[in-house]
Design an enzyme around this catalytic site. Structure first.
Site, PDB file in Angstrom:
ATOM      1  N   GLU A 162      50.920  35.556  47.370  1.00 53.33           N
ATOM      2  CA  GLU A 162      50.630  36.078  46.034  1.00 53.33           C
ATOM      3  C   GLU A 162      51.409  35.321  44.956  1.00 53.33           C
ATOM      4  O   GLU A 162      50.919  35.110  43.846  1.00 53.33           O
ATOM      5  CB  GLU A 162      50.984  37.574  45.955  1.00 53.33           C
ATOM      6  CG  GLU A 162      50.084  38.467  46.771  1.00 53.33           C
ATOM      7  CD  GLU A 162      48.692  38.553  46.179  1.00 53.33           C
ATOM      8  OE1 GLU A 162      47.955  37.553  46.269  1.00 53.33           O
ATOM      9  OE2 GLU A 162      48.334  39.603  45.652  1.00 53.33           O
ATOM     10  N   THR A 188      44.701  37.482  37.665  1.00 58.52           N
ATOM     11  CA  THR A 188      45.892  38.343  37.708  1.00 58.52           C
ATOM     12  C   THR A 188      46.997  37.742  36.831  1.00 58.52           C
ATOM     13  O   THR A 188      47.702  38.466  36.118  1.00 58.52           O
ATOM     14  CB  THR A 188      46.362  38.495  39.165  1.00 58.52           C
ATOM     15  OG1 THR A 188      45.271  39.009  39.930  1.00 58.52           O
ATOM     16  CG2 THR A 188      47.539  39.432  39.287  1.00 58.52           C
TER      17      THR A 188
HETATM   18  N1  LIG Z   1      42.596  32.688  50.014  1.00 57.38           N
HETATM   19  C1  LIG Z   1      42.363  32.992  48.740  1.00 57.38           C
HETATM   20  N2  LIG Z   1      41.499  33.977  48.425  1.00 57.38           N
HETATM   21  C2  LIG Z   1      41.227  34.276  47.131  1.00 57.38           C
HETATM   22  N3  LIG Z   1      41.747  33.636  46.082  1.00 57.38           N
HETATM   23  C3  LIG Z   1      42.628  32.649  46.337  1.00 57.38           C
HETATM   24  C4  LIG Z   1      42.972  32.292  47.668  1.00 57.38           C
HETATM   25  N4  LIG Z   1      43.873  31.294  47.604  1.00 57.38           N
HETATM   26  C5  LIG Z   1      44.065  31.016  46.301  1.00 57.38           C
HETATM   27  N5  LIG Z   1      43.315  31.826  45.531  1.00 57.38           N
HETATM   28  C6  LIG Z   1      43.270  31.814  44.055  1.00 57.38           C
HETATM   29  O1  LIG Z   1      43.759  33.071  43.599  1.00 57.38           O
HETATM   30  C7  LIG Z   1      43.100  33.451  42.401  1.00 57.38           C
HETATM   31  C8  LIG Z   1      42.536  34.843  42.603  1.00 57.38           C
HETATM   32  O2  LIG Z   1      43.591  35.712  42.770  1.00 57.38           O
HETATM   33  P1  LIG Z   1      43.846  36.890  41.745  1.00 57.38           P
HETATM   34  O3  LIG Z   1      43.726  36.346  40.342  1.00 57.38           O
HETATM   35  O4  LIG Z   1      45.091  37.550  42.146  1.00 57.38           O
HETATM   36  O5  LIG Z   1      42.571  37.800  42.004  1.00 57.38           O
HETATM   37  P2  LIG Z   1      42.376  39.054  42.903  1.00 57.38           P
HETATM   38  O6  LIG Z   1      42.559  40.174  41.968  1.00 57.38           O
HETATM   39  O7  LIG Z   1      40.979  39.030  43.354  1.00 57.38           O
HETATM   40  O8  LIG Z   1      43.370  38.936  43.999  1.00 57.38           O
HETATM   41  C9  LIG Z   1      42.003  32.436  42.151  1.00 57.38           C
HETATM   42  O9  LIG Z   1      42.504  31.528  41.193  1.00 57.38           O
HETATM   43  C10 LIG Z   1      41.858  31.743  43.488  1.00 57.38           C
HETATM   44  O10 LIG Z   1      41.438  30.399  43.367  1.00 57.38           O
HETATM   45  N1  LIG Z   2      50.243  44.909  40.536  1.00 56.97           N
HETATM   46  C1  LIG Z   2      49.437  43.739  40.347  1.00 56.97           C
HETATM   47  C2  LIG Z   2      48.201  43.883  41.190  1.00 56.97           C
HETATM   48  C3  LIG Z   2      47.203  42.767  41.040  1.00 56.97           C
HETATM   49  O1  LIG Z   2      46.074  43.081  41.836  1.00 56.97           O
HETATM   50  P1  LIG Z   2      44.825  42.112  41.920  1.00 56.97           P
HETATM   51  O2  LIG Z   2      43.890  42.775  42.875  1.00 56.97           O
HETATM   52  O3  LIG Z   2      44.258  42.012  40.554  1.00 56.97           O
HETATM   53  O4  LIG Z   2      45.340  40.799  42.435  1.00 56.97           O
HETATM   54  C4  LIG Z   2      49.063  43.666  38.858  1.00 56.97           C
HETATM   55  O5  LIG Z   2      48.598  44.674  38.352  1.00 56.97           O
HETATM   56  O6  LIG Z   2      49.280  42.622  38.244  1.00 56.97           O
END
Ligand SMILES: Nc1ncnc2c1ncn2[C@@H]1O[C@H](COP(=O)(O)OP(=O)(O)O)[C@@H](O)[C@H]1O
Ligand SMILES: N[C@@H](CCOP(=O)(O)O)C(=O)O
Length: 291
Positions: free
Chosen positions: A120, A168
């Protein structure tokens, strides 16, 4: 080859910013792993064209590094990236559980949580545990730097994912830096009500505890139609509605009998704003499974 199914998750639940999370029965990522000399990643499935296969930029790369467990890793995305449904966490959770087993590292599920959270940190800049904890352990989780508390709650949910992208990282930038004492008092009350509701499998109490006046209003501005969708879901019988994770998914808790109506009402409300969406009629489910 080892196969792991790790579920989508919904973090925060309004009053539990960066602490609360639930595993959803669906959707999920399916990850296949086999030992190799170095880490390689192949992506397929929902939104996979937007996810880097470079191990330095994919959440599973950081997990393989942390476990010193090089592998060929195939990820079939069921959870769309940048959805607010813990997409990046689902892959990281699956990799942590799978590589732990493949290399016989002997970590418990709880010990795998901070390891998966390293993934993350790669994407959001913060190693927040609130998505990886429920994806690994299932149920409702309370993740703090002291560890994870878990309960196998059973609450019907509707998760409505609009065709809007909210990363995020961006949504973390709008979180207010301070909160007033009266907001703190309200948040503690709501978080306590939600936790009690999870122990009692009580959708009324869980929904009431999802109310939040600190982080959610700031983030709602990033989701076109959020207020309309929230009001429509409440009018259709939802017991509580909030942003799932960092958004854009909007999540509602409800009684089973109202779930279908709430789902179609939320879709219609986004539709009236000209926003396409898809909806998951789901409930709190179990954690990552190895096949
Ligand atoms: N294995 C993975 N699965 C999903 N997203 C990934 C992965 N590895 C890297 N990423 C990157 O993480 C970001 C998505 O994560 P995030 O913004 O936290 O969304 P979510 O809320 O769906 O977790 C995108 O930029 C994506 O390219
Ligand atoms: N606590 C984090 C949770 C992010 O969750 P995601 O599913 O959007 O990756 C935040 O609120 O930033």
């Amino acid at each position: 080859m080892l196969t792991v199914r790790a579920p989508a998750t919904s973090a925060n639940l309004g009053s539990g910013f960066d602490v609360f999370g639930v595993a959803l029965e669906r959707p999920a990522d399916v990850v296949r792993l086999e030992k190799a000399d170095r880490v390689t990643i192949e992506m397929t499935g929902a939104g996979s064209q937007y996810i880097p296969e470079d191990p330095e930029k994919n959440t599973v790369g950081a997990v393989a590094d942390a476990l010193d467990a090089p592998a060929r890793i195939q990820i079939d995305k069921g959870v769309r990236p940048a959805s607010g449904l813990g997409s990046s966490a689902a892959s990281a959770a699956a990799a942590a559980v799978g590589l732990n087993e493949l290399y016989d590292r002997g970590y418990s599920r709880e010990e795998l949580v901070p390891i998966a959270a390293k993934g993350e940190a790669v994407v959001s800049g913060d190693a927040h545990d609130d998505n990886v904890a429920p994806s690994i352990m299932g149920g409702f989780t309370i993740a703090t730097d002291k560890g994870v508390t878990q309960v196998d709650a059973d609450i019907p949910l509707v998760a409505c994912l609009p065709d809007i992208v909210v990363s995020t990282r961006d949504a973390r930038n709008v979180v207010p830096e301070t909160a007033r004492v009266d907001q703190m008092v309200e948040t503690v009350g709501n978080a306590a009500a939600l936790t009690t509701g999870m122990h009692r499998d009580d959708p009324e109490l869980v929904g009431r505890g999802m109310h939040d006046t600190v982080v959610t209003p700031a983030r709602a501005k990033l989701i076109d139609g959020y207020e309309q969708v929230r009001e429509a879901a409440l009018a259709a019988g939802a017991t509580g509605v909030t942003i799932s994770g960092a958004g854009p998914t909007v999540i509602a808790a409800c009684a089973e009998k109202d779930r279908r109506k709430i789902a179609s009402t939320m879709l219609d409300a986004f539709g009236e704003r000209g926003v396409d969406a898809r909806v998951y009629q789901t409930r709190i489910g179990g954690g990552a499974e190895v096949f």
